[in-house]
Design a protein around this motif. Structure first.
Motif, PDB file in Angstrom:
ATOM      1  N   ASP A 101       0.835  -1.208   0.000  1.00  0.00           N
ATOM      2  CA  ASP A 101       0.000   0.000   0.000  1.00  0.00           C
ATOM      3  C   ASP A 101       0.864   1.250   0.000  1.00  0.00           C
ATOM      4  OD1 ASP A 101      -2.408  -1.347  -0.038  1.00  0.00           O
ATOM      5  OD2 ASP A 101      -2.665  -1.300   2.134  1.00  0.00           O
ATOM      6  N   TYR A 102       1.913   1.224   0.812  1.00  0.00           N
ATOM      7  CA  TYR A 102       2.851   2.345   0.890  1.00  0.00           C
ATOM      8  C   TYR A 102       3.475   2.609  -0.483  1.00  0.00           C
ATOM      9  CZ  TYR A 102       7.126   4.851   2.168  1.00  0.00           C
ATOM     10  OH  TYR A 102       8.145   5.759   2.245  1.00  0.00           O
ATOM     11  N   ALA A 103       3.821   1.556  -1.181  1.00  0.00           N
ATOM     12  CA  ALA A 103       4.432   1.691  -2.512  1.00  0.00           C
ATOM     13  C   ALA A 103       3.459   2.334  -3.497  1.00  0.00           C
ATOM     14  CB  ALA A 103       4.883   0.326  -3.028  1.00  0.00           C
ATOM     15  N   LYS A 104       2.176   1.990  -3.394  1.00  0.00           N
ATOM     16  CA  LYS A 104       1.180   2.577  -4.293  1.00  0.00           C
ATOM     17  C   LYS A 104       1.068   4.086  -4.098  1.00  0.00           C
ATOM     18  CE  LYS A 104      -2.376   0.097  -3.286  1.00  0.00           C
ATOM     19  NZ  LYS A 104      -3.675  -0.565  -3.211  1.00  0.00           N
ATOM     20  N   GLU A 105       1.310   4.551  -2.867  1.00  0.00           N
ATOM     21  CA  GLU A 105       1.160   5.972  -2.539  1.00  0.00           C
ATOM     22  C   GLU A 105       2.414   6.787  -2.823  1.00  0.00           C
ATOM     23  OE1 GLU A 105       0.037   5.949   1.560  1.00  0.00           O
ATOM     24  OE2 GLU A 105      -1.796   4.810   1.178  1.00  0.00           O
ATOM     25  N   ASN A 106       3.542   6.143  -3.088  1.00  0.00           N
ATOM     26  CA  ASN A 106       4.809   6.841  -3.270  1.00  0.00           C
ATOM     27  C   ASN A 106       5.199   6.806  -4.744  1.00  0.00           C
ATOM     28  OD1 ASN A 106       7.598   7.465  -3.426  1.00  0.00           O
ATOM     29  ND2 ASN A 106       7.894   6.856  -1.306  1.00  0.00           N
ATOM     30  N   SER A 107       5.289   7.968  -5.351  1.00  0.00           N
ATOM     31  CA  SER A 107       5.584   8.037  -6.783  1.00  0.00           C
ATOM     32  C   SER A 107       7.006   7.596  -7.124  1.00  0.00           C
ATOM     33  CB  SER A 107       5.350   9.457  -7.304  1.00  0.00           C
ATOM     34  OG  SER A 107       6.264  10.360  -6.695  1.00  0.00           O
ATOM     35  N   LEU A 111       5.746  -0.590  -8.044  1.00  0.00           N
ATOM     36  CA  LEU A 111       5.246  -1.847  -7.514  1.00  0.00           C
ATOM     37  C   LEU A 111       5.341  -2.908  -8.604  1.00  0.00           C
ATOM     38  CD1 LEU A 111       3.870  -2.853  -4.917  1.00  0.00           C
ATOM     39  CD2 LEU A 111       1.693  -2.302  -5.971  1.00  0.00           C
ATOM     40  N   ALA A 112       5.782  -4.090  -8.235  1.00  0.00           N
ATOM     41  CA  ALA A 112       5.890  -5.171  -9.216  1.00  0.00           C
ATOM     42  C   ALA A 112       5.682  -6.511  -8.513  1.00  0.00           C
ATOM     43  CB  ALA A 112       7.254  -5.141  -9.892  1.00  0.00           C
ATOM     44  N   SER A 113       5.322  -7.492  -9.294  1.00  0.00           N
ATOM     45  CA  SER A 113       5.213  -8.851  -8.756  1.00  0.00           C
ATOM     46  C   SER A 113       5.680  -9.816  -9.835  1.00  0.00           C
ATOM     47  CB  SER A 113       3.772  -9.164  -8.335  1.00  0.00           C
ATOM     48  OG  SER A 113       2.906  -9.149  -9.446  1.00  0.00           O
ATOM     49  N   MET A 114       5.941 -11.029  -9.414  1.00  0.00           N
ATOM     50  CA  MET A 114       6.329 -12.061 -10.370  1.00  0.00           C
ATOM     51  C   MET A 114       5.077 -12.791 -10.825  1.00  0.00           C
ATOM     52  SD  MET A 114       9.476 -11.663 -10.821  1.00  0.00           S
ATOM     53  CE  MET A 114       9.832 -13.060 -11.852  1.00  0.00           C
ATOM     54  N   GLY A 115       5.042 -13.104 -12.109  1.00  0.00           N
ATOM     55  CA  GLY A 115       3.908 -13.836 -12.653  1.00  0.00           C
ATOM     56  C   GLY A 115       3.793 -15.210 -12.023  1.00  0.00           C
ATOM     57  N   PHE A 116       2.559 -15.680 -11.933  1.00  0.00           N
ATOM     58  CA  PHE A 116       2.295 -16.964 -11.287  1.00  0.00           C
ATOM     59  C   PHE A 116       1.142 -17.640 -12.001  1.00  0.00           C
ATOM     60  CE2 PHE A 116       0.827 -19.727  -7.835  1.00  0.00           C
ATOM     61  CZ  PHE A 116       2.036 -20.210  -7.368  1.00  0.00           C
ATOM     62  N   ASN A 117       1.324 -18.894 -12.373  1.00  0.00           N
ATOM     63  CA  ASN A 117       0.276 -19.647 -13.035  1.00  0.00           C
ATOM     64  C   ASN A 117      -0.595 -20.282 -11.958  1.00  0.00           C
ATOM     65  OD1 ASN A 117      -1.201 -21.848 -14.198  1.00  0.00           O
ATOM     66  ND2 ASN A 117       0.142 -21.738 -15.986  1.00  0.00           N
TER      67      ASN A 117
END
Length: 173
Positions: A101-107, A111-117
């Motif tokens: 959430d903090y990352a979403k608010e900070n320009s 934010l990133a994630s690894m793909g997952f099947n």
């Protein structure tokens, strides 16, 4: 790859040259030195933070983990702030929702994630920018042979709030 002079698999890039690359990955707990997993982690993080500057790359895995989740999350946010104040570039992994959430608010944070099947419960090894990932801990534990009665009990313990959050994450993805 850039630092080593290797060709990059991209069309256009503007990349800095780092004087230092600092990494905190793994667990160096030591009974001999009376260091818990958290203590060894923080000892390493402290050394790193004392050396970083605007020409540093900092890589930290599961920042703030191995302690009380609320304190670990708060500490991780403060460390991220410090790294940002020093103008270092950092890549930090976490499962803490508050940090996401903090990352979403900070320009300044991407934010990133690894793909997952979800069907095979296997990583796709594709980086997904601006997406929040789920851990799938119960599903993976079940696939790895943990008794179904334990999985079922864990599902009971998992709050409906978390289930709602999982649904939101799925919808955003």
């Amino acid at each position: 790859m850039n630092q080593c002079g290797l060709p990059l698999p991209i069309k256009i890039a503007s990349l800095p040259v780092f004087r230092n690359i600092f990494v905190d990955i793994g667990d160096e707990q030591s009974i001999e030195q009376s260091l818990s997993g958290f203590s060894s982690h923080m000892k390493n993080v402290s050394k790193i933070l004392n050396q970083i500057d605007s020409h540093s790359l900092v890589i930290m895995d599961e920042l703030g983990s191995k302690t009380d989740p609320n304190e670990g999350e708060a500490l991780a946010k403060a460390i991220i702030d410090y790294i940002e104040d020093k103008k270092s570039i950092a890549m930090v992994t976490t499962h803490y929702l508050g940090i996401k959430d903090y990352a979403k608010e900070n320009s300044q944070i991407t934010l990133a994630s690894m793909g997952f099947n979800e069907d095979t419960l296997m990583p796709t090894y594709k980086l997904q920018l601006n997406l929040v990932g789920r851990s799938y801990a119960l599903e993976i534990s079940s696939r790895l042979g943990l008794k179904q009665e334990i999985i079922d009990k864990a599902k009971e313990y998992k709050s409906s709030k978390n289930n709602d959050l999982d649904a939101i994450i799925d919808e955003l993805s």
